[in-house]
Design an enzyme around this catalytic site. Structure first.
Site, PDB file in Angstrom:
ATOM      1  N   TYR A  27     -43.435 -53.896  41.626  1.00 46.06           N
ATOM      2  CA  TYR A  27     -44.216 -53.441  40.458  1.00 46.06           C
ATOM      3  C   TYR A  27     -44.644 -54.646  39.689  1.00 46.06           C
ATOM      4  O   TYR A  27     -45.104 -54.546  38.509  1.00 46.06           O
ATOM      5  CB  TYR A  27     -43.440 -52.585  39.700  1.00 46.06           C
ATOM      6  CG  TYR A  27     -44.757 -50.698  39.959  1.00 46.06           C
ATOM      7  CD1 TYR A  27     -45.662 -51.010  39.112  1.00 46.06           C
ATOM      8  CD2 TYR A  27     -43.976 -50.053  40.322  1.00 46.06           C
ATOM      9  CE1 TYR A  27     -46.623 -49.617  39.192  1.00 46.06           C
ATOM     10  CE2 TYR A  27     -45.102 -48.188  40.428  1.00 46.06           C
ATOM     11  CZ  TYR A  27     -46.148 -48.980  39.815  1.00 46.06           C
ATOM     12  OH  TYR A  27     -46.620 -47.532  39.618  1.00 46.06           O
ATOM     13  N   HIS A  59     -42.058 -49.125  32.426  1.00 43.05           N
ATOM     14  CA  HIS A  59     -41.288 -49.949  31.284  1.00 43.05           C
ATOM     15  C   HIS A  59     -39.910 -49.017  31.035  1.00 43.05           C
ATOM     16  O   HIS A  59     -39.472 -49.528  29.589  1.00 43.05           O
ATOM     17  CB  HIS A  59     -42.084 -50.747  30.088  1.00 43.05           C
ATOM     18  CG  HIS A  59     -42.237 -51.976  30.938  1.00 43.05           C
ATOM     19  ND1 HIS A  59     -43.196 -52.140  31.304  1.00 43.05           N
ATOM     20  CD2 HIS A  59     -42.072 -52.708  30.205  1.00 43.05           C
ATOM     21  CE1 HIS A  59     -44.082 -53.919  31.090  1.00 43.05           C
ATOM     22  NE2 HIS A  59     -42.872 -54.521  31.023  1.00 43.05           N
TER      23      HIS A  59
END
Length: 606
Positions: free
Chosen positions: A391, A213
């Site tokens: 992902y 992230h």
């Protein structure tokens, strides 16, 4: 000036007379409205081996085969060296089998110089599959300065499917793609929890979310082709913020440290009252109960805030070490050098433990930037939209979360603002390290609470017109699948996919990755490894700290900082920042006797 002779004038007059006697040319008429328009030839994806399709006129094309090692109209004729190399190259299936079998052989390799040679080969071969500088993006399917210079875009490895193609996937498949909701419910929704056969745990799953992230931050305002993570790599923006303003709110501005609060005698991230940054919490959660960290969404899961707490403690611990070593350094130099050290620690843990666990290889992976100093390598990275889509590993998430004797549902776990403090870091690390994560590949293993994320990924891929799954397999040197049965390894799901898509060459990128049959005793299939690894390794080793100019002790405050990177492990990250050392690993315990009670072991300099 002399006049033209009469003998020269006669042929000219005769020519004019003949032209007047010729019938007029036929008029140019508009095309028959009923006639089919010519199909864009690039919709057939004719250019092979990374050749570039260039449309010429309406119905013709040219393949630019420059530096592909191939020639011919469609870049299919190999030159001698390319043919020889292709003939001798082992298949990915064979390589994977070799790396995951014959343990005694790899124990020998890991103890010799051969390990470094193989690692260098792995890093260069994988990284060379990623174009650098970046090529295309959402708005530019051709090389342009904008696609290179505008870092607000995700890059893309393959250009989009042309807009004027007969079908959404080019020329293959049906005129309309299957409904994303139907697709997700029939093929991705979990029936029964399937644990990862490699033993991957929730400590790994939350690390994956926390780590990625920092560079997967799609812009909600600008659209799915744009990112807010302008560093495009491991810059630890999820710890320090993605802007200078956010960073300043999080910093203590004393001894290089970050702000913190002490609760029950333990250090945690500061509250939003103390560090006024935007955090995404449900309405009704008061600012004093919201923890402020670099990534605004980390309040969603206690596992994410757990890692945010560990890295906060590690940052301030390293600042103390540097302050003792360099008492003359000011706050800014301490902060900036500590950030570089933590970037190095992150990359070390990712390569040697995180990627090691994912791969299942007996070859012991190694982080040593000096291995690449003798070869050509570009220390720059751009995050690709395909990497972002690839992902989305939500099959890792379990049906519920077990902490001690208590089982938490999603409703109890999400946005649980008290769990981290109530249990403490050690208890959560121990619990997450012992609970199995789900298998990613093979399909039908996403919990219904997070299935909507997969639906959105499929919708975004259609909006950005990603090329079919088989085209990506070819781009990364894999043989395209000939049938859905070959893809899935079974017949029932294959028949259903055939009914929905009509053609294996029309299968979409993300569904293909998740529905592909897994490698034996592996967490996912061949494509996830062969496509994901190049993106990952290029992003990690392409970091500036890995360059010859940066990778030296002085960059990290001398041997003290340099050694922190070279000896970093997940266990050190936890146990040097807690009062007791719990069981910590990226895999569940192999046996009940390979770890002991957490409270009995004190943290030491490991």
């Amino acid at each position: 000036m002399s006049r033209s002779s009469p003998s020269l004038r006669l042929p000219v007059l005769l020519l004019l007379l003949l032209l007047l006697l010729l019938p007029p040319p036929p008029p140019v008429l508009p095309a028959d409205p009923g006639a089919p328009a010519p199909v864009n030839p690039c919709c057939y994806f004719p250019c092979q081996h990374q050749g570039v399709c260039v449309r010429v006129a309406l119905d013709r094309y040219q393949c630019d085969c420059t530096r592909t090692g191939y020639s011919g109209p469609n870049c299919t004729v190999p030159d001698l060296w390319t043919w020889l190399r292709s003939s001798l190259r082992p298949s990915p299936t064979f390589v994977h089998y070799l790396l995951t079998h014959v343990r005694w052989f790899w124990e020998f390799v890991n103890a010799t110089f051969i390990r470094d040679t193989l690692m260098r080969l792995v890093l260069t071969v994988r990284s060379n599959l990623i174009p650098s500088p970046p090529t295309y993006n959402l708005d530019y399917d051709y090389i342009s300065w904008e696609a290179f210079s505008n870092v607000s875009y995700y890059t893309r490895v393959l250009p989009s499917v042309p807009k004027d193609c007969p079908t959404p996937m080019g020329t293959k498949g049906k005129k309309q793609l299957p409904d994303a909701q139907v697709l997700a419910h029939r093929f991705l929704l979990r029936r029964t929890f399937i644990p990862d056969p490699q033993g991957t745990n929730l400590m790994f799953a939350f690390f994956a979310q926390h780590f990625t992230h920092q560079f997967f931050k799609t812009s909600g305002k600008m659209g799915p082709g744009f990112t807010k993570a302008l560093g495009h790599g491991v810059d630890l923006g999820h710890i320090y913020g993605d802007s200078l303003e956010r960073q300043y709110h999080l910093r203590l501005f004393k001894d290089g440290k970050l702000k913190y609060q002490v609760l029950d005698g333990e250090v945690y991230p500061p509250s939003v009252e103390e560090a006024p940054v935007l955090m995404h919490y449900p309405r009704g959660v008061p600012p004093r109960s919201q923890m402020a960290v670099g990534q605004e969404v980390f309040g969603l899961l206690p596992g994410l805030m757990l890692y945010a707490t560990l890295w906060l403690r590690e940052h301030n611990r390293v600042c103390d070490l540097l302050k003792a070593e360099h008492p003359t350094w000011d706050d800014e130099q301490l902060f900036q050098t500590t950030r570089l050290i933590l970037i190095g620690e992150t990359i070390k843990i990712v390569i040697e433990e995180y990627v090691q666990q994912l791969s299942g290889y007996f070859l012991q992976l190694k982080f040593d930037p000096e291995m690449l100093f003798s070869v050509q390598f570009q220390y720059r990275n751009r995050i690709a939209m395909e990497f972002n889509h690839l992902y989305h590993w939500h099959p890792l998430m379990p049906d519920s979360f077990q902490v001690g004797s208590q089982e938490y549902s999603y409703e109890q776990f999400l946005f649980n603002t008290s769990m981290l403090v109530d249990y403490g870091v050690e208890a959560l690390v121990d619990a997450f390290s012992r609970q199995s994560a789900g298998r990613i590949g093979g399909g039908r293993n996403i919990d219904h609470h997070v299935l909507h994320v997969a639906v959105e990924v499929i919708k975004e891929s259609r909006e950005m017109r990603l090329q079919p799954f088989n085209e990506y397999r070819k781009r990364f040197g894999l043989k395209p699948y000939a049938s859905f049965q070959e893809l899935t390894g079974e017949t029932e799901m294959a028949a259903e996919l055939e009914e929905l898509y009509g053609d294996i060459d029309a299968l979409e990128f993300y569904p293909g990755l998740l529905l592909e049959k897994c490698q034996p005793n592996s967490i996912f299939g061949e494509s996830m490894i062969e496509i994901g690894a190049p993106f990952s390794l290029k992003g990690l080793l392409g970091n500036p700290i890995c360059s010859p100019e940066y990778w030296k002790p002085s960059t990290f405050g001398g041997e003290v900082g340099s050694n922190l990177i070279k000896t970093a492990t997940l266990k050190k990250l936890v146990c040097l920042n807690t009062k007791t050392c719990p069981y910590v690993s990226f895999r569940v315990p192999r046996s009940s006797g390979d770890d002991g009670p957490a409270a009995e072991r004190r943290s030491t300099e490991l």
